[in-house]
Design an enzyme around this catalytic site. Sequence first.
Site, PDB file in Angstrom:
ATOM      1  N   GLY A  11       0.816  -1.210   0.000  1.00  0.00           N
ATOM      2  CA  GLY A  11       0.000   0.000   0.000  1.00  0.00           C
ATOM      3  C   GLY A  11       0.848   1.258   0.000  1.00  0.00           C
ATOM      4  CB  ALA A  12       4.228   1.832  -1.344  1.00  0.00           C
ATOM      5  N   GLY A  46      -0.532   5.273  -1.265  1.00  0.00           N
ATOM      6  CA  GLY A  46      -1.495   6.145  -0.599  1.00  0.00           C
ATOM      7  C   GLY A  46      -0.785   7.224   0.202  1.00  0.00           C
ATOM      8  CG  ASN A  66       0.201   1.534   4.622  1.00  0.00           C
ATOM      9  OD1 ASN A  66      -0.338   2.064   5.593  1.00  0.00           O
ATOM     10  ND2 ASN A  66       0.212   2.099   3.426  1.00  0.00           N
ATOM     11  CE1 TYR A 112     -10.259   0.110   7.009  1.00  0.00           C
ATOM     12  CE2 TYR A 112     -10.983   1.259   8.992  1.00  0.00           C
ATOM     13  CZ  TYR A 112     -10.018   1.026   8.027  1.00  0.00           C
ATOM     14  OH  TYR A 112      -8.815   1.681   8.091  1.00  0.00           O
ATOM     15  CB  SER A 166     -10.939  -6.068   8.153  1.00  0.00           C
ATOM     16  OG  SER A 166     -10.879  -4.656   8.114  1.00  0.00           O
ATOM     17  CE  LYS A 167      -7.220  -1.519   8.336  1.00  0.00           C
ATOM     18  NZ  LYS A 167      -5.856  -1.745   7.786  1.00  0.00           N
TER      19      LYS A 167
END
Length: 245
Positions: free
Chosen positions: A13-14, A16, A87, A152, A155-156
């Site tokens: 996720g580099a 964002g 990330n 969400y 998931s987190k």
Amino acid sequence: MINLKNKNIIITGATGGIGNSIVDTLTSLNSKLVVTGTNEKKLEQLKNKNANLIIIKQDISIHDELEAFVEKCNNELGGKIDVLVNNAGITKDNLTIRMDKKEWDNVININLTSTFLLSKYVIKKMLKNKFGKIINITSVVGHTGNVGQANYAASKGGVSSMSKSLSLEYAKKNITINCIAPGFIDTAMTEKINDDFKNQLKSKIPLDRFGSPQDIANCVAFLSSDLSNYITGETIHINGGMYFS
């Protein structure tokens, strides 16, 4: 005090807002980075800023490809992965009675399952080197819940709980696993929030402002460094005081 020279790090996720700051910060601290994402244009922009970056385009939602992806990263890094920064993540918000199974599955598959699989395959490499650090970017929502974000939050929250289990399994192998839980951070996502709602959110934050991506990147740098070698199984909350664990 932080110097990441000779640290080989993978960042998902580099591309964002938070991912960009993590890449810039860890690069400035002399680490060797493999970065990944799905947006080719943004990956090229990262490469243009730092020619030493190793770019590997990878959709982490394709689970069958993740073991080969980690193998490729390992080869690019000379057979030594020191740090994995998970990330990458997505949101698909909806009220529960309106949320379809696809919206649920997509968020769980990327945020939780992909994080599990990447951690699993990287841990196998770290075991051979008898050292490693995994840093999972979670969210305050995984601890507080939020309207319209059952998928969400699940998931987190799942990543946080999973990280505790992983930390117990591999602490004796000198592998540490920790989480960073951001609160509301100034990114493209929060820019879309209207001013009235922003003010409501800020009223719940004792520091009376959103955080910056740099706040998250600074903590990633610390957890990637040898200064954090005696920390594992923890979640560090960066939210301006809106939530205390």
